[in-house]
Design an enzyme around this catalytic site. Structure first.
Site, short mmCIF file in Angstrom:
data_model
loop_
_atom_site.label_atom_id
_atom_site.label_comp_id
_atom_site.label_asym_id
_atom_site.label_seq_id
_atom_site.Cartn_x
_atom_site.Cartn_y
_atom_site.Cartn_z
N TRP A 109 1.84 -5.76 -1.55
CA TRP A 109 2.88 -4.82 -1.97
C TRP A 109 4.02 -5.52 -2.69
O TRP A 109 4.54 -5.01 -3.69
CB TRP A 109 3.38 -3.98 -0.79
CG TRP A 109 2.32 -3.03 -0.35
CD1 TRP A 109 1.57 -3.10 0.79
CD2 TRP A 109 1.83 -1.89 -1.08
NE1 TRP A 109 0.65 -2.07 0.81
CE2 TRP A 109 0.79 -1.32 -0.32
CE3 TRP A 109 2.16 -1.31 -2.31
CZ2 TRP A 109 0.08 -0.19 -0.74
CZ3 TRP A 109 1.45 -0.20 -2.73
CH2 TRP A 109 0.44 0.36 -1.94
N ASP A 187 11.43 -3.17 0.98
CA ASP A 187 10.39 -2.14 1.06
C ASP A 187 9.91 -2.10 2.50
O ASP A 187 9.17 -2.98 2.95
CB ASP A 187 9.24 -2.50 0.10
CG ASP A 187 8.06 -1.52 0.21
OD1 ASP A 187 8.12 -0.58 1.03
OD2 ASP A 187 7.08 -1.71 -0.55
N LYS A 211 3.51 6.64 6.10
CA LYS A 211 3.05 5.72 7.13
C LYS A 211 3.67 6.08 8.47
O LYS A 211 2.97 6.35 9.43
CB LYS A 211 3.42 4.28 6.77
CG LYS A 211 2.52 3.53 5.78
CD LYS A 211 2.26 4.19 4.49
CE LYS A 211 1.31 3.50 3.56
NZ LYS A 211 1.90 2.74 2.49
C1 LIG Z 1 1.93 2.48 1.09
C2 LIG Z 1 2.93 1.52 0.62
C3 LIG Z 1 3.53 1.62 -0.65
C4 LIG Z 1 3.08 2.61 -1.70
O1 LIG Z 1 3.30 3.88 -1.42
P1 LIG Z 1 2.86 5.04 -2.45
O2 LIG Z 1 3.49 6.21 -1.80
O3 LIG Z 1 1.38 5.08 -2.49
O4 LIG Z 1 3.44 4.74 -3.77
C5 LIG Z 1 4.51 0.72 -1.00
N1 LIG Z 1 4.86 -0.27 -0.16
C6 LIG Z 1 4.30 -0.42 1.05
C7 LIG Z 1 4.74 -1.54 1.94
C8 LIG Z 1 3.32 0.46 1.47
O5 LIG Z 1 2.75 0.31 2.68
#
Ligand SMILES: *Cc1c(COP(=O)(O)O)cnc(C)c1O
Length: 376
Positions: A109, A187, A211
């Site tokens: 990521w 993030d 998540k």
């Molecule tokens: C799932 C995830 C993303 C991406 O999310 P989207 O909604 O598919 O754009 C970004 N960063 C992390 C750490 C993730 O687990």
């Protein structure tokens, strides 16, 4: 029949009580005092008093749960984590072009974040675990004292929990102690609300909801107010944090149903005992799982260094690759769903977010022991 345990990395399992409440309110949402609105949440104007009360409660509860200071704005946006990889530099790498952005790479990521930010900023990788020796790429955390941070960086980006590689920061870096006054951008998509956040160390946190918060389609951004005035001129108005903050997340129509479900999840977390209780449970679940993997005599292996292991996303492997299909079909028959590893690393992965009860991990560990007895 109890529901199966769902180990999906995302979109992921939600607390059953939340799904039940949403189902009960699908046709007619009731306010806190039990008054019928005559409408489902999806059918309400985002400017009406009913939805405003839902959105305000969600924001208030999230602020309380994460102890967000008053100089941070909570924004409910759209586009997910990947869109934030562009929206963050468009807002923070300005106001003029060519701003310096430092990114710490710890897995898939943060790799994506660096690649996207390159379209808007002068990106440099401050540290990376991609060439980790021994156990394979992206299995450690580069020590902050070794990060190459630039004096003029407009921000420093980290991914505090790498969903695919299973690497988690158990403490946020203190950039000021490293000689940098750049804001830290985090993030936190895959572990937000599983642990407290040290706001003194943070400029901005973002998280896609699917998540640990609610349905896909909502993105949470929590941003310090001094960072609202740096957008690049071409930043789309609806993605300009200043506009979104000024309009209390109603600059355009927000993802109303997702915000409602997120709000129910926040209420559920409060009723369970808050983020401290979520963290206690996360530690209990992860310890049980890693003990089972490490105690399997090498039949199951997790390659991440112990101090970098994620409590939420645990990739694991077996020596004999031919066993994966058997493992997955047996798990499904035993009510243990979505354990296939991410295609980029292979193997298996258990994602054990806030909504996963300890009994789910107990059932998985029991299944793994039984599988090993039959195939070991
Ligand atoms: C799932 C995830 C993303 C991406 O999310 P989207 O909604 O598919 O754009 C970004 N960063 C992390 C750490 C993730 O687990």
């Amino acid at each position: 029949m109890p529901r199966p345990f769902n180990f999906s990395a995302g979109p992921a399992a939600l607390p059953e009580a939340v799904l039940q409440q949403a189902a009960a309110e699908m046709l007619d949402w009731h306010d806190a005092s039990g008054r019928s609105s005559g409408m489902g949440v999806m059918e309400m104007s985002h400017r009406g008093k009913e939805f405003i009360s839902i959105a305000e409660a969600a924001e208030r509860d999230l602020r309380e749960l994460l102890a967000v200071p008053s100089n941070f704005h909570i924004l409910f946006m759209q586009g997910g984590g990947l869109a934030e990889n562009a929206i963050v530099p468009m807002n923070l790498a300005g106001p003029d072009a060519g701003g310096a952005v430092d990114v710490v790479i710890t897995g898939a990521w943060s790799q994506k974040s660096a690649a996207e930010a390159r379209r808007y900023a002068d990106v440099r990788v401050a540290a990376s675990n991609e060439a980790d020796p021994g156990t394979g790429p992206c299995t450690t955390l580069p020590s902050p004292t070794g990060w190459a941070l630039r004096r003029n960086a407009r921000y420093v980006h980290i991914c505090s929990n790498e969903t695919i590689h299973g690497v988690e920061f158990h403490e946020l870096p203190d950039l000021s102690a490293l000689g940098s006054d750049a804001p830290l951008v985090v993030d936190a998509s895959s572990h937000i609300l599983s642990r407290p956040i040290d706001w003194a160390r943070v400029g901005l946190v973002f998280a896609g909801a699917q998540k640990n918060i609610g349905p896909a389609g909502v993105t949470i951004v929590i941003v310090r107010d001094d960072l609202l005035d740096r957008a690049l001129p071409y930043c789309p108005s609806a993605f300009n944090y200043k506009n979104v903050a000024a309009a209390q997340s109603m600059f355009n129509t927000p993802p109303t149903y997702g915000i409602y479900i997120a709000g129910l999840v926040f209420q559920w977390i409060k009723a369970q005992g808050g983020v401290a209780e979520m963290e206690r449970r996360a530690v209990a679940r992860a310890s049980m799982f890693y003990e089972a993997v490490d105690g399997s005599g090498g039949f199951y292996v997790n390659r991440v260094a112990k101090d970098a292991r994620s409590r939420m996303n645990i990739p694991f492997f077996m020596a004999d690759e031919r066993l994966y299909n058997d493992f997955l079909s047996g798990a499904k028959a035993a009510g243990l769903l979505q354990l296939k590893g991410h295609k980029s690393v292979g193997g298996l992965r258990a994602s054990i977010y806030n909504a996963m009860p300890l009994d789910g991990v107990r059932a998985l560990v029991g299944y793994m022991k039984d599988f090993q007895r039959r195939h070991g």
